[in-house]
Design a protein around this motif. Structure first.
Motif, mmCIF file in Angstrom:
data_model
loop_
_atom_site.group_PDB
_atom_site.id
_atom_site.type_symbol
_atom_site.label_atom_id
_atom_site.label_comp_id
_atom_site.label_asym_id
_atom_site.label_seq_id
_atom_site.Cartn_x
_atom_site.Cartn_y
_atom_site.Cartn_z
ATOM 1 N N SER A 16 39.581 43.773 32.781
ATOM 2 C CA SER A 16 37.867 44.648 33.888
ATOM 3 C C SER A 16 36.301 43.208 33.893
ATOM 4 O O SER A 16 36.037 44.359 34.455
ATOM 5 C CB SER A 16 36.897 45.906 33.437
ATOM 6 O OG SER A 16 36.116 45.015 32.111
ATOM 7 N N LYS A 17 37.154 42.515 33.071
ATOM 8 C CA LYS A 17 36.016 40.796 33.853
ATOM 9 C C LYS A 17 36.378 39.528 34.287
ATOM 10 O O LYS A 17 36.252 38.920 33.695
ATOM 11 C CB LYS A 17 34.916 40.820 32.626
ATOM 12 C CG LYS A 17 34.270 41.805 32.101
ATOM 13 C CD LYS A 17 33.051 41.638 30.782
ATOM 14 C CE LYS A 17 32.898 42.767 30.023
ATOM 15 N NZ LYS A 17 32.149 42.043 29.563
ATOM 16 N N CYS A 34 41.008 35.597 32.456
ATOM 17 C CA CYS A 34 39.639 37.103 32.487
ATOM 18 C C CYS A 34 38.559 36.522 31.812
ATOM 19 O O CYS A 34 38.721 36.208 30.131
ATOM 20 C CB CYS A 34 39.779 38.197 31.601
ATOM 21 S SG CYS A 34 40.641 38.889 33.102
ATOM 22 N N HIS A 35 37.709 37.199 31.505
ATOM 23 C CA HIS A 35 36.151 36.518 30.844
ATOM 24 C C HIS A 35 36.069 37.237 29.545
ATOM 25 O O HIS A 35 36.733 38.874 29.196
ATOM 26 C CB HIS A 35 34.692 37.109 30.969
ATOM 27 C CG HIS A 35 34.643 36.091 32.259
ATOM 28 N ND1 HIS A 35 34.256 34.599 31.586
ATOM 29 C CD2 HIS A 35 34.729 36.323 33.541
ATOM 30 C CE1 HIS A 35 33.639 34.507 33.291
ATOM 31 N NE2 HIS A 35 33.484 35.313 33.957
#
Length: 635
Positions: A434-435, A428-429
């Motif tokens: 959520s990214k 994930c970023h």
């Protein structure tokens, strides 16, 4: 229109977008949009480009108030109980059918009659599928989505959908009934989590009324003709009219009439027979629990992918792999990959710990076949490898590009476990769940972690010192919404085969020791793991050329089928990422780099002790025959 007089009641206590719907069974209904003549061609083009929300039943002549094909003795000025009036894109009034002050302005207006989902509710009930909004005495819930329609002329707006709760066990029945009613919006455009459409709160519909889910229900979304109202609001015509949501134009056409059951054009056939179209009826499959997502594919595509699964399940090496088979793991993996945008693939099994390099020829060819197909479908692809094998794999990829097997180099990265959040930050970023960077992870013939934390080859030799902890990515992905995983293996000690741990422990040699305990969402078993990768590439091709699946992926917002079919079939048939020449070339490259056959250790054109000709070449040929219908000499 004598069917209409007692069809709808206006609830004056409701908001301007809320009307109390009283079911009318037995007749097709229509949404209505009335626009100035100079906008009519643009709007018709808008309907043609967005056939699911805007199935065009009839376009009137300028000033025409009758509608001969749909209803005898109709007068559109009075045959709807409530109209909306718009000026410059703003809703300025609600007009009842008794009010006539606008009649003089209609001489230059064109009426569009569009299919309505109320037209299939009677058929749902006949099929035993509950219609919750009718049960609850409410209008259907309608939601503005974050999905943009395909623009045409001055018209551009978001898709509007209706939502009907359907019991999970009746999804296939609901899909089939509505697929056979394309003029009433056809099959669903989304099944599952509303947030995937950009709908944040089901309790607050943008149009209509809230419909309550019952235990076991799944939210099912159909394209909605109220999309036309959004088109009016966004294009801002000087004057326009529409029906009020829920207050439909009732036709004289029975909902059982053949004219309401026009199957869409078929795959590769200009004038399909009825039997042929029945093969295109979609089937519904659960793809993901978090977020909840179902997908659709035609019966024909499903049957072909199941044929692929049968072929790769053959076991000429007599390793007992059939005991691990679970039907439709290939299909579900392909569906999930079809919905993915960014895929990370990992492979590498250093079974030959006494040699340098220690890797085997099973895994990389299948990984490259999948990667090339995914790239051709416009998806981002990354290969994840061990640090010890980074330079070797980079050289193999460069050689594949030089020889034309790959059109472009694929990013190649490693994963290092430097702390408890390493996997989260990799996936994930900025470590933000959520990214996610990837929405699907694939492991093919990748060493998998056993119950004691070690990694074993089939002989029970511990090879942990040669394996990076890429398993941690699959473990972390289980708790990250939006990331699904696939494992492909042929013995049970491969990453992802933890889903089949009990079977491996009981049925495979050394199973209690070597069984991988790290599961994937989908565990594809094959006689040779490369075959599983080939089958995934073929399955993705079949889904990409399946109109039922592509319509669902594109939310029903597609151009005419014949345009799609010609471009898709041409571009993919000439660039299919699997051929005898390509796979022979890849295997030859691996051998030149000193990579050996897994079972025998031979530095030869073989995988798992099986020579490329005739065993692997025969499997590839048969997979292509199922996928393309026939083979050609250059395959």
């Amino acid at each position: 229109n004598n069917h209409f007089c007692h069809s709808f009641l206006v609830d004056q206590s409701c908001s301007p977008f809320c009307f109390r719907y009283v079911s009318v069974s037995g007749y097709q209904q229509a949404n209505v949009v009335i626009l100035p003549n100079h906008l009519a061609n643009d709007f018709e083009a808008f309907c043609r480009k967005n056939p699911a929300p805007l199935p065009l039943l009839y376009r009137s002549q300028s000033g025409e108030t009758a509608c001969p094909p749909l209803a005898r003795h109709a007068d559109i000025r009075t045959d709807i109980s409530q109209y909306y009036v718009y000026e410059e894109g703003c809703l300025v009034n609600r007009v009842s059918k008794q009010q006539t002050e606008h009649h003089g302005q209609w001489a230059d207006m064109v009426c569009f009659y569009l299919g309505c989902s109320f037209g299939f509710e009677g058929r749902l009930k006949k099929a035993g599928v509950p219609v919750r909004n009718v049960e609850q005495g409410t209008n259907v819930s309608m939601y503005r989505t974050a999905v943009p329609c395909i623009p045409a002329g001055v018209f551009s707006c978001p898709l509007v959908t209706t939502m009907r709760p359907i019991p999970a066990g009746m999804l296939n029945a609901a899909v089939e009934v509505t697929y056979l009613n394309p003029l009433a919006h056809g099959a669903p455009v989304h099944i599952g989590d509303p947030a995937l459409l950009g709908i944040q709160d089901l309790s607050k519909p943008d149009y209509g009324e809230r419909v309550e889910l019952q235990p076991g229900d799944v939210t099912v979304f159909w394209a909605c003709g109220v999309t036309a109202i959004e088109a009016i609001l966004s294009s801002k015509p000087s004057l326009a009219f529409s029906h009020a949501p829920g207050c439909m134009f009732l036709t004289d056409i029975p909902d059982s009439s053949p004219s309401s059951l026009i199957p869409p054009p078929s795959e590769g056939v200009d004038s399909p027979s009825t039997d042929h179209n029945l093969e295109l009826i979609p089937l519904c499959f659960l793809v993901s629990h978090n977020p909840l997502l179902y997908s659709l594919a035609s019966q024909r595509a499903v049957a072909k992918i199941r044929q692929l699964e049968t072929i790769i399940g053959e076991d000429p090496g007599q390793r007992g792999i059939r005991a691990l088979f679970v039907q439709d793991e290939l299909l579900r993996s392909c569906l999930a990959l079809s919905h993915a945008f960014s895929v990370a693939i990992t492979t590498g099994f250093p079974t030959h710990y006494m040699h340098s390099p220690p890797d085997e020829t099973d895994g990389p060819p299948g990984a490259i076949a999948m990667a090339t197909m995914l790239l051709s479908l416009g998806k981002q692809v990354t290969l994840v490898t061990d640090r010890r094998a980074l330079e070797m794999n980079r050289a193999i990829i460069d050689e594949a590009v030089r020889t034309g097997v790959l059109k472009t180099a694929i990013p190649l990265i490693t994963f290092e476990d430097s702390g408890p959040d390493s996997a989260l930050h990799f996936l994930c970023h900025h470590g933000d769940p959520s990214k996610p960077r990837y929405d699907h992870l694939v492991a093919i013939e990748r060493s998998g972690r056993a119950g004691d934390g070690n990694y074993y080859n089939m002989r029970g030799i511990n090879i942990k010192h040669l394996v990076d902890p890429i398993d941690n990515l699959f473990i972390a992905a289980k708790d990250l919404p939006g990331i699904t995983t696939t494992g492909i293996g042929d013995g049970g000690n491969e990453l992802g085969m933890g889903k089949l741990k009990e079977k491996v422990t009981t049925l495979m040699p050394n199973g209690g020791l070597i069984a991988c305990v790290v599961p994937a969402d989908y565990a594809i078993t094959a006689g040779v793991s490369n075959w599983g990768g080939y089958a995934v590439a073929c399955g993705l091709y079949l889904l990409h050329t399946c109109p039922s699946h592509q319509r669902y992926r594109k939310r029903g917002l597609v151009y005419l089928w014949y345009i799609f079919r010609r471009t898709a079939m041409f571009t993919l048939s000439v660039s299919l990422c699997l051929s005898l020449l390509q796979e022979e070339s890849i295997l030859s490259t691996l051998v030149r780099f000193g990579i050996r056959s897994g079972k025998t250790g031979h530095l030869a054109m073989e995988v798992d002790g099986l020579t490329f000709h005739p065993t692997h070449s025969d499997i590839i040929t048969r997979l292509l025959e199922v996928t393309l219908g026939s083979t050609t000499p250059n395959l």
